[in-house]
Design an enzyme around this catalytic site. Structure first.
Site, PDB file in Angstrom:
ATOM      1  N   SER A 105      48.714  -8.092 -60.854  1.00 38.96           N
ATOM      2  CA  SER A 105      48.376  -9.442 -61.320  1.00 38.96           C
ATOM      3  C   SER A 105      48.275  -9.488 -62.841  1.00 38.96           C
ATOM      4  O   SER A 105      49.230  -9.181 -63.533  1.00 38.96           O
ATOM      5  CB  SER A 105      47.089  -9.906 -60.644  1.00 38.96           C
ATOM      6  OG  SER A 105      46.894 -11.287 -60.827  1.00 38.96           O
ATOM      7  N   ASP A 250      50.813 -15.806 -65.437  1.00 42.71           N
ATOM      8  CA  ASP A 250      50.508 -14.375 -65.436  1.00 42.71           C
ATOM      9  C   ASP A 250      51.671 -13.635 -64.767  1.00 42.71           C
ATOM     10  O   ASP A 250      52.609 -14.263 -64.260  1.00 42.71           O
ATOM     11  CB  ASP A 250      49.174 -14.110 -64.746  1.00 42.71           C
ATOM     12  CG  ASP A 250      49.193 -14.428 -63.262  1.00 42.71           C
ATOM     13  OD1 ASP A 250      50.009 -15.264 -62.834  1.00 42.71           O
ATOM     14  OD2 ASP A 250      48.390 -13.836 -62.513  1.00 42.71           O
ATOM     15  N   ASP A 252      52.280 -12.144 -61.920  1.00 44.96           N
ATOM     16  CA  ASP A 252      52.693 -12.399 -60.536  1.00 44.96           C
ATOM     17  C   ASP A 252      52.654 -13.873 -60.170  1.00 44.96           C
ATOM     18  O   ASP A 252      52.803 -14.248 -59.017  1.00 44.96           O
ATOM     19  CB  ASP A 252      51.896 -11.546 -59.545  1.00 44.96           C
ATOM     20  CG  ASP A 252      50.472 -12.010 -59.326  1.00 44.96           C
ATOM     21  OD1 ASP A 252      49.883 -12.569 -60.267  1.00 44.96           O
ATOM     22  OD2 ASP A 252      49.939 -11.791 -58.223  1.00 44.96           O
ATOM     23  N   ASP A 254      50.603 -16.510 -60.008  1.00 46.35           N
ATOM     24  CA  ASP A 254      49.669 -17.304 -59.217  1.00 46.35           C
ATOM     25  C   ASP A 254      48.721 -18.106 -60.106  1.00 46.35           C
ATOM     26  O   ASP A 254      47.929 -18.901 -59.616  1.00 46.35           O
ATOM     27  CB  ASP A 254      48.886 -16.446 -58.218  1.00 46.35           C
ATOM     28  CG  ASP A 254      48.098 -15.316 -58.865  1.00 46.35           C
ATOM     29  OD1 ASP A 254      48.104 -15.203 -60.115  1.00 46.35           O
ATOM     30  OD2 ASP A 254      47.489 -14.527 -58.120  1.00 46.35           O
TER      31      ASP A 254
END
Length: 489
Positions: A105, A250, A252, A254
């Site tokens: 993440s 970010d 990833d 989300d």
């Protein structure tokens, strides 16, 4: 802190520093255990949607993960480099047994990790995660496929196009309204997984897209968490290109945050605030709304104005998602730029966040800064305290809890400690993803919120004595909820 202590194992998954705490042995242990859990919770045949962010280490991690799944006899539906929410959506769309994303993440690029997804497209809940941890200690009981039953690998075609197209087909999404505005957008995806999907989405919405750090190299151009101090390049590019706004995600994808036309971050909390405003005001949807305890009161104020009830949960996407499913929420999210829309899937989703904010901006007209200013105004300050500087956090929080309960504050302790008053709140909690204690404060001004963070950061460190003049008082004539802010403290 020792090398192994940097392995973070929590409801948010497993993540650590590559080559130190995050090793092939760690990957094998947890992925093998996850496959056992999937087999226990589902009926054969088993299939897992596999995706990854763009981290350099992802290449060897994905090969190992895929091999373990094949050895278990599972079909692997490989998406390649895609957002975490794309994997969540595809688990549902493919009717798969589960999903797994190789990502850390917002952590720095030397980190990597594993996010585990169940057959409903949700991260593992507390009971399943506890079972996963138990299974991970019993490798001698694992079963493996015979030579004739090994799993196959299928490369899913156009995963990000499927994700975006399904999003734009929702009844409340009106691409033509946004297309008419011809927005100029600067996009910073930090060389994570977000470049292709966000550019495709924005172009579908008729935007002129100027990209920064677009390639999915995994060499992050700046610290990857999309918070103001990491977005100077984007702020400058918005001004230089005379753009209508900027967007950052970010690695990833989300989390989604916005920079206004003045080159100023509007604050990650206002991504969710604007999305909720659009969903309940402009779309006239009514029903429960869910957010975590660390999210801004702006959502509560908007919900109250439109007759919607707000449910607060512990921090962590799965906690919000579980409550959303339970109360049949119409929208939800977390105040870090994560918006969750159950009409598509119940997970934080940057493309969803961007779409709802652009819809709101197009329908209201004017600038992004004006749209933000039309909503309730609060300031949040967030700091991190190295957990090694505190020692045992439990007794420290107990002492703070007792003090503020006696002063009449509302206390919530389902996730660390949250102290609520009429004019401000503070949340103290151990991070699920980093070896830190998070101190988050919200007040009407940044000065007040910063002062709150300083007060409570000091309170977390018993060896630092506060001077006597640093005090909090309940002025006479105010209710127990109306704790005054002492600016001289």
């Amino acid at each position: 802190m020792s090398r192994m202590n940097t392995l973070m194992v929590s409801i948010s998954g497993v993540r650590g520093i590559v080559g130190q705490s995050f090793t092939p042995a760690v990957v094998q242990r947890y992925v093998s255990a996850f496959c056992e859990l999937v087999e226990h919770n589902n009926k054969a045949p088993y299939s897992i949607v596999l995706g990854q962010d763009s981290r350099v280490s992802g290449s060897w991690v994905v090969l190992l993960v895929q091999s373990i799944m094949q050895a278990k006899g599972f079909e692997v539906l490989n998406c390649g480099i895609v957002p975490t929410p794309t994997v969540q959506y595809l688990v549902i769309d493919e009717n798969a047994s589960a999903g797994l994303v190789v990502t850390a993440s917002h952590n720095p690029e030397m980190w990597n990790g594993l996010k585990f997804i169940d057959h409903e497209g949700l991260f593992l809940g507390p009971s399943d995660f506890a079972e996963l941890m138990k299974i991970a200690t019993l490798p001698e009981y694992y079963s493996w496929a015979s030579n004739s039953d090994l799993g196959l690998v299928t490369q899913l075609e156009d995963p990000i196009i499927r994700h975006v197209d399904e999003l734009l087909e929702l009844e409340e999404c009106e691409p033509s309204v946004v297309q008419e505005k011809n927005f100029k957008v600067v996009l910073d995806t930090v060389n994570g997984a977000g470049g292709p999907i966000m550019k495709y989405l924005l172009e579908c919405l008729g935007c002129e897209v100027i990209t920064l750090n677009y390639k999915t190299t995994g060499i992050f151009a700046h610290s990857p968490e999309p918070i103001p101090e990491n977005l100077n390049q984007l702020c400058e590019a918005v001004l230089e290109n005379e753009a209508d706004f900027g967007i950052a995600t970010d690695p990833d994808v989300d989390r989604c945050v916005f920079i206004d036309e003045k080159g100023s971050p509007i604050g990650e909390e206002y991504t969710l605030g604007i999305a909720v405003y659009y969903w309940v005001s402009m779309c006239e949807n009514a029903g429960p709304i869910c957010k975590n305890l660390s999210s801004s009161r702006v959502v509560d104020d908007i919900a109250r104005d439109f007759g919607c009830e707000v449910y607060n949960t512990p921090v962590g996407e799965i906690h919000v998602a579980t409550k959303m499913a339970e109360v049949k929420a119409i929208i939800g999210g977390e105040g870090n730029g994560g918006v969750m829309l159950p009409d598509l899937h119940i997970g934080r989703d940057a493309p969803v966040a961007a779409t709802l904010v652009l819809q709101a901006l197009a329908k209201q007209g004017g600038t992004l800064s004006a749209l933000k200013e039309s909503l309730p105004q609060y300031k949040i300050v967030k700091v991190k305290v190295d957990i090694s500087s505190i020692g045992r956090i439990g007794p420290v929080l107990d002492k703070i809890r007792q003090e503020w309960f006696q002063k009449g504050a509302d206390i919530t302790d389902i996730d660390g400690l949250k102290i609520d008053t009429e004019n401000w709140w503070v949340h103290l909690r151990k991070s699920n993803t980093e070896p830190v204690i998070r101190v988050i404060a919200e007040a009407e001004t940044e000065e007040e919120a910063t002062h709150l963070c300083n007060i409570f950061t000091n309170a977390l460190k018993p060896h630092k004595k506060l001077r006597k003049k640093k005090s909090w008082v309940i002025p006479s004539g105010l209710s127990s909820r109306s704790l005054a802010f002492n600016k001289d403290a």
